[in-house]
Each structure stands twice: as C-alpha cells, then as structure tokens.
Design a protein around this motif. Sequence first.
Motif, mmCIF file in Angstrom:
data_model
loop_
_atom_site.group_PDB
_atom_site.id
_atom_site.type_symbol
_atom_site.label_atom_id
_atom_site.label_comp_id
_atom_site.label_asym_id
_atom_site.label_seq_id
_atom_site.Cartn_x
_atom_site.Cartn_y
_atom_site.Cartn_z
ATOM 1 N N THR A 101 -10.517 -3.325 -27.877
ATOM 2 C CA THR A 101 -11.663 -2.551 -27.657
ATOM 3 C C THR A 101 -11.109 -1.084 -27.925
ATOM 4 O O THR A 101 -10.091 -0.662 -27.156
ATOM 5 C CB THR A 101 -12.556 -2.603 -26.370
ATOM 6 O OG1 THR A 101 -12.983 -4.015 -26.528
ATOM 7 C CG2 THR A 101 -13.656 -1.918 -26.227
ATOM 8 N N THR A 131 -16.528 -14.073 -20.506
ATOM 9 C CA THR A 131 -17.626 -14.870 -21.199
ATOM 10 C C THR A 131 -18.379 -14.235 -22.234
ATOM 11 O O THR A 131 -18.840 -14.983 -23.317
ATOM 12 C CB THR A 131 -18.400 -15.051 -19.896
ATOM 13 O OG1 THR A 131 -19.098 -14.148 -19.200
ATOM 14 C CG2 THR A 131 -18.216 -16.212 -18.874
ATOM 15 N N PRO A 169 -10.163 8.535 -16.124
ATOM 16 C CA PRO A 169 -9.513 7.973 -17.279
ATOM 17 C C PRO A 169 -8.892 6.514 -17.204
ATOM 18 O O PRO A 169 -8.937 5.896 -15.856
ATOM 19 C CB PRO A 169 -8.285 8.880 -17.498
ATOM 20 C CG PRO A 169 -8.819 10.251 -16.684
ATOM 21 C CD PRO A 169 -9.659 9.861 -15.658
HETATM 22 P P1 AP5 Z 1 -20.380 -8.904 -22.293
HETATM 23 O O1 AP5 Z 1 -19.585 -8.989 -23.445
HETATM 24 O O2 AP5 Z 1 -19.713 -9.224 -21.035
HETATM 25 O O3 AP5 Z 1 -20.859 -7.474 -22.123
HETATM 26 P P2 AP5 Z 1 -21.230 -6.363 -20.845
HETATM 27 O O4 AP5 Z 1 -21.341 -6.823 -19.343
HETATM 28 O O5 AP5 Z 1 -22.632 -5.804 -21.073
HETATM 29 O O6 AP5 Z 1 -20.206 -5.360 -20.834
HETATM 30 P P3 AP5 Z 1 -19.475 -4.588 -22.044
HETATM 31 O O7 AP5 Z 1 -18.528 -5.994 -22.578
HETATM 32 O O8 AP5 Z 1 -20.513 -4.232 -23.114
HETATM 33 O O9 AP5 Z 1 -18.709 -3.512 -21.337
HETATM 34 P P4 AP5 Z 1 -17.384 -3.671 -20.403
HETATM 35 O O10 AP5 Z 1 -17.295 -3.433 -19.174
HETATM 36 O O11 AP5 Z 1 -16.411 -4.654 -20.990
HETATM 37 O O12 AP5 Z 1 -16.677 -2.266 -21.089
HETATM 38 P P5 AP5 Z 1 -15.639 -2.108 -22.047
HETATM 39 O O13 AP5 Z 1 -14.229 -2.222 -21.549
HETATM 40 O O14 AP5 Z 1 -16.018 -2.609 -23.407
HETATM 41 O O15 AP5 Z 1 -21.701 -9.675 -22.357
HETATM 42 C C1 AP5 Z 1 -22.557 -9.656 -23.504
HETATM 43 C C2 AP5 Z 1 -23.552 -10.597 -23.320
HETATM 44 O O16 AP5 Z 1 -23.294 -11.909 -23.238
HETATM 45 C C3 AP5 Z 1 -24.661 -10.392 -22.133
HETATM 46 O O17 AP5 Z 1 -25.370 -9.448 -22.564
HETATM 47 C C4 AP5 Z 1 -25.263 -11.606 -22.069
HETATM 48 O O18 AP5 Z 1 -26.149 -11.771 -23.019
HETATM 49 C C5 AP5 Z 1 -23.820 -12.557 -22.502
HETATM 50 N N1 AP5 Z 1 -23.081 -13.183 -21.309
HETATM 51 C C6 AP5 Z 1 -21.943 -12.786 -20.942
HETATM 52 N N2 AP5 Z 1 -21.431 -13.384 -19.670
HETATM 53 C C7 AP5 Z 1 -22.690 -13.867 -19.232
HETATM 54 C C8 AP5 Z 1 -22.673 -14.564 -17.977
HETATM 55 N N3 AP5 Z 1 -21.784 -14.670 -17.076
HETATM 56 N N4 AP5 Z 1 -24.008 -15.018 -17.659
HETATM 57 C C9 AP5 Z 1 -25.282 -14.919 -18.789
HETATM 58 N N5 AP5 Z 1 -24.817 -14.307 -19.857
HETATM 59 C C10 AP5 Z 1 -23.853 -13.922 -20.139
HETATM 60 O O19 AP5 Z 1 -15.440 -0.455 -22.232
HETATM 61 C C11 AP5 Z 1 -16.688 0.244 -22.813
HETATM 62 C C12 AP5 Z 1 -16.531 1.357 -23.987
HETATM 63 O O20 AP5 Z 1 -16.096 2.294 -22.785
HETATM 64 C C13 AP5 Z 1 -15.097 1.039 -24.774
HETATM 65 O O21 AP5 Z 1 -15.374 1.893 -25.991
HETATM 66 C C14 AP5 Z 1 -13.930 1.563 -23.789
HETATM 67 O O22 AP5 Z 1 -12.835 1.962 -24.849
HETATM 68 C C15 AP5 Z 1 -14.687 2.841 -23.236
HETATM 69 N N6 AP5 Z 1 -13.934 3.003 -21.836
HETATM 70 C C16 AP5 Z 1 -13.525 1.903 -20.914
HETATM 71 N N7 AP5 Z 1 -13.061 2.386 -19.812
HETATM 72 C C17 AP5 Z 1 -13.296 3.856 -19.790
HETATM 73 C C18 AP5 Z 1 -12.850 4.753 -19.023
HETATM 74 N N8 AP5 Z 1 -12.414 4.603 -17.681
HETATM 75 N N9 AP5 Z 1 -13.060 5.983 -19.521
HETATM 76 C C19 AP5 Z 1 -13.603 6.251 -20.811
HETATM 77 N N10 AP5 Z 1 -14.148 5.410 -21.662
HETATM 78 C C20 AP5 Z 1 -13.754 4.196 -21.167
#
Ligand code: AP5
Length: 216
Positions: A136, A31, A200
Amino acid sequence: MRIVLMGPPGAGKGTQAKKLAEFFGVPQIATGDILRAAVQEGTPLGKKAKEYMDKGLLVPDDVMTGIVKERLQEKNTENGFILDGFPRTIPQAESLEKILEEMGVKLDAVVNIVVPRQELIERFAGRRVCEVCGSTYHIKYNPPQKEGICDKCGGKLITRADDDVRTVEKRIDVYERETKPLVDYYQRKNMLVNIDGNRPIETVFEDIKSRLRGEG
Ligand code: AP5
Ligand code: MG
C-alpha cells in the motif's frame, strides 16, 4: 506476539500490520486481503463477498469466522499473528475468544488506531495498492519511488475497488455502527491500547512498539 489491530477504514491498519508483522516475525492476517484475493480468483467465497464489499457492507459473521478459524490453525501462527480487520463485530470478537481458547492461547493486546473522519477521507483519495503483491502507498504521505510502480515487486499500482467517495462514506458509517462498540468491549477487558494514528507512519509505528513493550 498476538495482536488485533482495530480502527476505522483508512486508519492505517494494513500499513502498521505489515511493519509489525516484519518486526515481530509473525504473519499478518488481513481479512480484507483474503477476501480481495478470493474475489480476484472468482471463487464461490469471492463471488459472495464481492456483493457486500462493493456496497461497503460487512461480509456475514459466520463466513468471516470460518475463514479466520481456518487461517489461525495454519502452522505459521505458532509464534503469533497480527490480525488486521478482524474482529469487526461483537459476535466476531466472541468467536475469536472461543477459537483462541481452543488453541490454548491469549491475545497480548488490541491496538486501536484513532484518526479523525476528515483525515480518513483524504487518505483514500491518495491510496494506491499494488495489484500483484498488495503493498500500500499514498501519493502524498507514502509515495512509491517510481510513479505507478510498486517498489517491492515492480507491479502496477491501482486504486482499490471500494475506495470511491460514496463507498468510503458508507464504510466509515458501518464502522461507527458495527465495529466501534468493540472499543468498549476490549476496554472493559483491559486489553485496549489507544494510538493516535494522525501522525507520520514511522511515529505511529514507534509508538505502537513502545506501548506493546509497556513503555508508554
Ligand atoms: P479492509 O480491507 O479491512 O478495509 P478497511 O477496514 O476499510 O480498511 P482499509 O484497508 O481501507 O484501511 P487501513 O486501515 O488498512 O489503512 P491503510 O494502511 O491501507 O476491508 C474491506 C472490506 O472487506 C470491508 O468493507 C468488508 O466488506 C470486508 N471485510 C473485511 N474484514 C471483514 C470482517 N472481519 N467482517 C466482515 N467484513 C469484512 O492506509 C490507508 C491510506 O493511508 C494508505 O494510502 C496509506 O499509505 C496511508 N496512510 C497510512 N498510515 C498513514 C499515516 N500515519 N499518515 C498518512 N497516511 C497514512
Ligand atoms: Mg487495510
């Protein structure tokens, strides 16, 4: 395979959703990605959503439910989907249940990726996303082969608009208040699979797959 991926901002939902979508041959429905595309295109939805996203707040439930309902009715969800970032509130979860009931299908599992707050903050500082295809990276944990360039499409890597420290803190607070109650909600329904996300990327992926196969 019909899966919901849950977890705080930065837990790795998008990272794991992409890998699971590829593995199971079903679409990732993120989303946040749908909203960011609307913001970039400057559609009415994008304009409305941006007001909330820039502040780290959730977009209203009725807007989100409408988007997801429409997306789930597209043909390529026939064999399943990976929902990344929805549901995020109890009303969204209740709506999802109704939508799936109308479609005559059920969720296989709700995967909850657990990561401590301090680790999340570090992940945001190093996250880079491709401005073209949305892939990402992390400058330390998952770096691209060539700095600043996407491995998959050659696009430029940028930081996400809502990844500054203040907005990130706010997003994590909003998660704790509005989304975390869903952990209990799905636990009570016996659908929750908790995964330690502080390992990891490949280890987390292998663990999710084996738990979904009922091996763990
Ligand atoms: P959204 O885009 O869904 O953001 P989020 O939930 O805040 O989550 P992120 O995308 O920031 O993190 P992620 O869990 O996907 O982690 P990632 O894989 O990127 O939502 C954004 C906004 O949209 C919300 O704030 C809201 O306003 C709105 N919205 C969206 N859906 C909504 C809903 N249903 N209702 C209402 N509003 C909504 O990983 C993060 C980083 O860590 C990357 O750099 C990655 O390379 C690294 N990484 C990943 N896994 C690991 C690991 N195991 N070890 C080390 N590094 C890692
Ligand atoms: Mg994401």
